[in-house]
Design a protein around this motif. Structure first.
Motif, PDB file in Angstrom:
ATOM      1  N   LEU A 302       0.818  -1.209   0.000  1.00  0.00           N
ATOM      2  CA  LEU A 302       0.000   0.000   0.000  1.00  0.00           C
ATOM      3  C   LEU A 302       0.856   1.265   0.000  1.00  0.00           C
ATOM      4  CD1 LEU A 302      -2.789  -1.006   2.573  1.00  0.00           C
ATOM      5  CD2 LEU A 302      -2.744  -1.351   0.085  1.00  0.00           C
ATOM      6  N   ARG A 303       2.148   1.124   0.192  1.00  0.00           N
ATOM      7  CA  ARG A 303       3.029   2.303   0.165  1.00  0.00           C
ATOM      8  C   ARG A 303       3.062   2.952  -1.218  1.00  0.00           C
ATOM      9  NH1 ARG A 303       6.328  -2.177  -0.148  1.00  0.00           N
ATOM     10  NH2 ARG A 303       8.092  -2.112  -1.618  1.00  0.00           N
ATOM     11  N   PHE A 304       2.578   2.236  -2.225  1.00  0.00           N
ATOM     12  CA  PHE A 304       2.561   2.784  -3.587  1.00  0.00           C
ATOM     13  C   PHE A 304       1.233   3.452  -3.943  1.00  0.00           C
ATOM     14  CE2 PHE A 304       5.714  -0.706  -3.791  1.00  0.00           C
ATOM     15  CZ  PHE A 304       6.828   0.048  -4.143  1.00  0.00           C
ATOM     16  N   LEU A 305       0.282   3.502  -3.002  1.00  0.00           N
ATOM     17  CA  LEU A 305      -1.012   4.110  -3.284  1.00  0.00           C
ATOM     18  C   LEU A 305      -0.864   5.622  -3.456  1.00  0.00           C
ATOM     19  CD1 LEU A 305      -4.151   3.469  -3.377  1.00  0.00           C
ATOM     20  CD2 LEU A 305      -4.199   4.357  -1.034  1.00  0.00           C
ATOM     21  N   PRO A 306      -1.298   6.184  -4.589  1.00  0.00           N
ATOM     22  CA  PRO A 306      -1.209   7.639  -4.778  1.00  0.00           C
ATOM     23  C   PRO A 306      -2.148   8.391  -3.833  1.00  0.00           C
ATOM     24  CG  PRO A 306      -1.540   6.483  -6.860  1.00  0.00           C
ATOM     25  CD  PRO A 306      -1.808   5.501  -5.771  1.00  0.00           C
ATOM     26  N   LYS A 307      -1.917   9.675  -3.710  1.00  0.00           N
ATOM     27  CA  LYS A 307      -2.746  10.504  -2.835  1.00  0.00           C
ATOM     28  C   LYS A 307      -4.153  10.713  -3.380  1.00  0.00           C
ATOM     29  CE  LYS A 307       0.969  13.253  -0.714  1.00  0.00           C
ATOM     30  NZ  LYS A 307       1.485  14.638  -0.512  1.00  0.00           N
ATOM     31  N   ASN A 308      -4.338  10.542  -4.674  1.00  0.00           N
ATOM     32  CA  ASN A 308      -5.627  10.887  -5.284  1.00  0.00           C
ATOM     33  C   ASN A 308      -6.540   9.691  -5.509  1.00  0.00           C
ATOM     34  OD1 ASN A 308      -4.024   9.779  -7.294  1.00  0.00           O
ATOM     35  ND2 ASN A 308      -4.963  10.980  -8.923  1.00  0.00           N
ATOM     36  N   LYS A 309      -6.272   8.570  -4.799  1.00  0.00           N
ATOM     37  CA  LYS A 309      -7.124   7.390  -4.953  1.00  0.00           C
ATOM     38  C   LYS A 309      -7.576   6.902  -3.584  1.00  0.00           C
ATOM     39  CE  LYS A 309      -5.178   5.775  -9.338  1.00  0.00           C
ATOM     40  NZ  LYS A 309      -4.795   4.589 -10.129  1.00  0.00           N
ATOM     41  N   PHE A 310      -8.751   6.246  -3.564  1.00  0.00           N
ATOM     42  CA  PHE A 310      -9.238   5.696  -2.305  1.00  0.00           C
ATOM     43  C   PHE A 310      -8.956   4.198  -2.232  1.00  0.00           C
ATOM     44  CE2 PHE A 310     -13.028   5.349  -5.077  1.00  0.00           C
ATOM     45  CZ  PHE A 310     -13.393   4.032  -4.869  1.00  0.00           C
ATOM     46  N   LEU A 311      -9.013   3.667  -1.017  1.00  0.00           N
ATOM     47  CA  LEU A 311      -8.724   2.253  -0.761  1.00  0.00           C
ATOM     48  C   LEU A 311      -9.788   1.701   0.165  1.00  0.00           C
ATOM     49  CD1 LEU A 311      -6.796  -0.245  -0.746  1.00  0.00           C
ATOM     50  CD2 LEU A 311      -5.731   0.787   1.258  1.00  0.00           C
ATOM     51  N   VAL A 312     -10.432   0.628  -0.242  1.00  0.00           N
ATOM     52  CA  VAL A 312     -11.409  -0.054   0.601  1.00  0.00           C
ATOM     53  C   VAL A 312     -10.765  -1.346   1.100  1.00  0.00           C
ATOM     54  CG1 VAL A 312     -13.739  -0.989   0.765  1.00  0.00           C
ATOM     55  CG2 VAL A 312     -13.276   0.927  -0.770  1.00  0.00           C
ATOM     56  N   LEU A 313     -10.495  -1.396   2.396  1.00  0.00           N
ATOM     57  CA  LEU A 313      -9.836  -2.559   2.999  1.00  0.00           C
ATOM     58  C   LEU A 313     -10.868  -3.639   3.295  1.00  0.00           C
ATOM     59  CD1 LEU A 313      -7.377  -0.880   5.539  1.00  0.00           C
ATOM     60  CD2 LEU A 313      -6.763  -2.072   3.423  1.00  0.00           C
ATOM     61  N   GLY A 314     -10.735  -4.796   2.645  1.00  0.00           N
ATOM     62  CA  GLY A 314     -11.638  -5.913   2.874  1.00  0.00           C
ATOM     63  C   GLY A 314     -11.191  -6.728   4.066  1.00  0.00           C
ATOM     64  N   LEU A 315     -11.477  -6.227   5.258  1.00  0.00           N
ATOM     65  CA  LEU A 315     -10.987  -6.838   6.496  1.00  0.00           C
ATOM     66  C   LEU A 315     -11.965  -7.831   7.102  1.00  0.00           C
ATOM     67  CD1 LEU A 315      -9.593  -3.582   8.164  1.00  0.00           C
ATOM     68  CD2 LEU A 315      -8.272  -5.367   7.008  1.00  0.00           C
ATOM     69  N   VAL A 316     -13.207  -7.810   6.645  1.00  0.00           N
ATOM     70  CA  VAL A 316     -14.264  -8.640   7.235  1.00  0.00           C
ATOM     71  C   VAL A 316     -14.547  -9.812   6.306  1.00  0.00           C
ATOM     72  CG1 VAL A 316     -16.695  -8.671   7.928  1.00  0.00           C
ATOM     73  CG2 VAL A 316     -15.259  -6.679   8.465  1.00  0.00           C
ATOM     74  N   SER A 317     -14.527 -11.018   6.829  1.00  0.00           N
ATOM     75  CA  SER A 317     -14.743 -12.207   5.999  1.00  0.00           C
ATOM     76  C   SER A 317     -16.193 -12.295   5.538  1.00  0.00           C
ATOM     77  CB  SER A 317     -14.386 -13.467   6.783  1.00  0.00           C
ATOM     78  OG  SER A 317     -14.728 -14.618   6.038  1.00  0.00           O
ATOM     79  N   SER A 318     -16.370 -12.618   4.262  1.00  0.00           N
ATOM     80  CA  SER A 318     -17.712 -12.915   3.746  1.00  0.00           C
ATOM     81  C   SER A 318     -17.932 -14.426   3.674  1.00  0.00           C
ATOM     82  CB  SER A 318     -17.891 -12.305   2.354  1.00  0.00           C
ATOM     83  OG  SER A 318     -16.987 -12.894   1.440  1.00  0.00           O
ATOM     84  N   LYS A 319     -16.952 -15.192   4.134  1.00  0.00           N
ATOM     85  CA  LYS A 319     -16.986 -16.658   4.020  1.00  0.00           C
ATOM     86  C   LYS A 319     -17.449 -17.332   5.308  1.00  0.00           C
ATOM     87  CE  LYS A 319     -12.539 -16.685   3.139  1.00  0.00           C
ATOM     88  NZ  LYS A 319     -12.235 -15.227   3.110  1.00  0.00           N
ATOM     89  N   LEU A 320     -17.237 -16.647   6.443  1.00  0.00           N
ATOM     90  CA  LEU A 320     -17.506 -17.241   7.744  1.00  0.00           C
ATOM     91  C   LEU A 320     -18.495 -16.388   8.529  1.00  0.00           C
ATOM     92  CD1 LEU A 320     -13.773 -17.991   8.646  1.00  0.00           C
ATOM     93  CD2 LEU A 320     -15.461 -19.631   7.763  1.00  0.00           C
ATOM     94  N   PRO A 321     -19.361 -17.011   9.327  1.00  0.00           N
ATOM     95  CA  PRO A 321     -20.365 -16.241  10.072  1.00  0.00           C
ATOM     96  C   PRO A 321     -19.815 -15.508  11.295  1.00  0.00           C
ATOM     97  CG  PRO A 321     -20.607 -18.578  10.550  1.00  0.00           C
ATOM     98  CD  PRO A 321     -19.583 -18.469   9.457  1.00  0.00           C
ATOM     99  N   GLN A 322     -18.667 -15.941  11.817  1.00  0.00           N
ATOM    100  CA  GLN A 322     -18.139 -15.327  13.030  1.00  0.00           C
ATOM    101  C   GLN A 322     -17.819 -13.851  12.807  1.00  0.00           C
ATOM    102  OE1 GLN A 322     -16.982 -18.153  11.716  1.00  0.00           O
ATOM    103  NE2 GLN A 322     -17.508 -19.709  13.229  1.00  0.00           N
TER     104      GLN A 322
END
Length: 396
Positions: A302-322
């Motif tokens: 992510l150190r290469f992400l430019p200042k003019n773009k957004f990032l959506v972090l997929g931190l929550v599993s869609s595979k497991l109910p927990q």
């Protein structure tokens, strides 16, 4: 890109949502010719009204139809093109062994598989997603219309999977000619979506994540294919598809490593190998990245992400109910912001945080049956994203 695009809403979801059983049953009836397309649409409308209400109740602002009118997430483009032919039982020799998902299916002893192949000059025979957008508009309120999102198939979907079998040389002499017509079709669709009022599109592309997998890189090299040149080609294809996109239309790009039945994944490997090309060479406004397990690697790319773009972090599993721990989610977001802040384009941690959103790592039903989560699990997961975002960003 020179234009700075503000992030979408801080809590996002990736498009596909859990389909109710009554919708699956009705679609099965259609497949068995026991009901009409019009009768199916009545049931689809009912299901979409309910899933839109669920998104409202969870606090999700960017609304989708859950991809309830599709069987697979990549439906919509190539099945609506002149020059494409459907093969319900294509021989597996037409699928490239180095592609992680086709390799997995071959190992499961599949004898054949359904696919589409080019057999003539490609053109947009009819709208790809405009009808789905119009139908979603009809089921939502006017103030929600600017916040409706349409997910789209990746333009290289059949090319990577089929290699030299993707198109006949009698029709296209090379990849550049093949993709030139595909790009025109995407340009036409994007303009039509914009005219219909759509302001947010998302390309769903697990194939780009495969370029992070050593298994595919080595497999391509063994087959005499330069993976770096192939990735460069796909970067150009995306940029050609996006030519003429209106400035106030947000285009996002989602990468994951597989989300098939029961959450089955197909590849592993961090974004390091593709980070510069992904973040700096593809002219999208933002990225939806899988980050719920170690298979996606660290935040360092992510150190290469430019200042003019957004990032959506997929931190929550869609595979497991927990449910994930909200404190852990917040820690990970701050860790990612620190990496971005100290990256190639220096910025403050606060500035980096303002480029970030959170979401599940993928949709909850990339295929019609979906993952082993209930509709209530989906709501709880989306609500978790919203609540966590409110704790991280006061304007969420």
């Amino acid at each position: 890109m020179s234009l700075k695009i503000n992030p979408p809403h801080r809590a996002e979801h990736l498009g596909s949502l859990k389909r109710p059983q009554y919708l699956l049953k009705k679609r099965e009836e259609l497949d068995e010719k026991k009901c009409t397309t019009e009768e199916l649409q009545v049931v689809e409308d009912e299901a979409i009204r309910a899933i839109v209400q669920m998104q409202r109740e969870a606090g999700i602002k960017t609304i989708t139809d859950g991809e309830f009118r599709r069987h697979m997430f990549f439906d919509g483009v190539f099945d609506n093109m002149n020059g494409m032919k459907y093969f319900p039982e294509a021989s597996l020799h037409l699928f490239k062994d180095y592609v992680p998902d086709t390799s997995a299916f071959k190992k499961l002893s599949f004898k054949n598989a359904a696919t589409w192949l080019c057999d003539g000059k490609l053109s947009r025979a009819r709208p790809f997603y405009v009808p789905q957008f119009e139908q979603l508009k009809a089921l939502t309120t006017p103030d929600e219309h600017p916040r409706l999102k349409i997910t789209m198939c990746a333009p290289e979907w059949y090319h990577l999977r089929h290699g030299e079998y993707a198109y006949p040389k009698s029709v296209y002499a090379n990849d550049e000619e093949y993709f030139a017509d595909i790009a025109i079709a995407y340009q036409q669709e994007i303009q039509a979506l914009y005219a219909a009022g759509c302001r947010h599109i998302q390309f769903d592309d697990p194939l780009l994540a495969y370029f992070c997998a050593e298994s595919m890189i080595s497999g391509m090299q063994e087959a005499g294919i330069d993976p770096d040149a192939m990735l460069d080609l796909y970067v150009r294809v995306y940029n050609d598809c996006l030519k003429g996109k209106p400035a106030d239309m947000v285009a996002g790009l989602h990468l994951c490593r597989g989300n098939f039945k029961d959450g089955m994944h197909f590849s592993e490997g961090g974004y390091d190998r593709i980070a510069i090309k992904l973040f700096q060479h593809i002219n999208v406004d933002g990225y939806y990245l899988e980050y719920d397990t170690p298979r996606a690697g660290s935040f360092e790319p992510l150190r290469f992400l430019p200042k003019n773009k957004f990032l959506v972090l997929g931190l929550v599993s869609s595979k497991l109910p927990q449910l994930e721990d909200p404190e852990e989610l917040k820690r990970k977001v701050r860790d990612a912001a620190t990496v971005i802040a100290n990256g190639e384009e220096k910025r403050t941690v606060e500035e980096a945080l303002n480029q970030i959103c959170i979401s599940p790592q993928c949709g909850f039903a990339s295929h019609s049956e979906g993952n082993k989560v209930s509709e209530e699990d989906v709501k709880r997961k989306l609500t978790l994203c919203v609540q966590t975002s409110k704790q991280l960003w006061s304007d969420a």
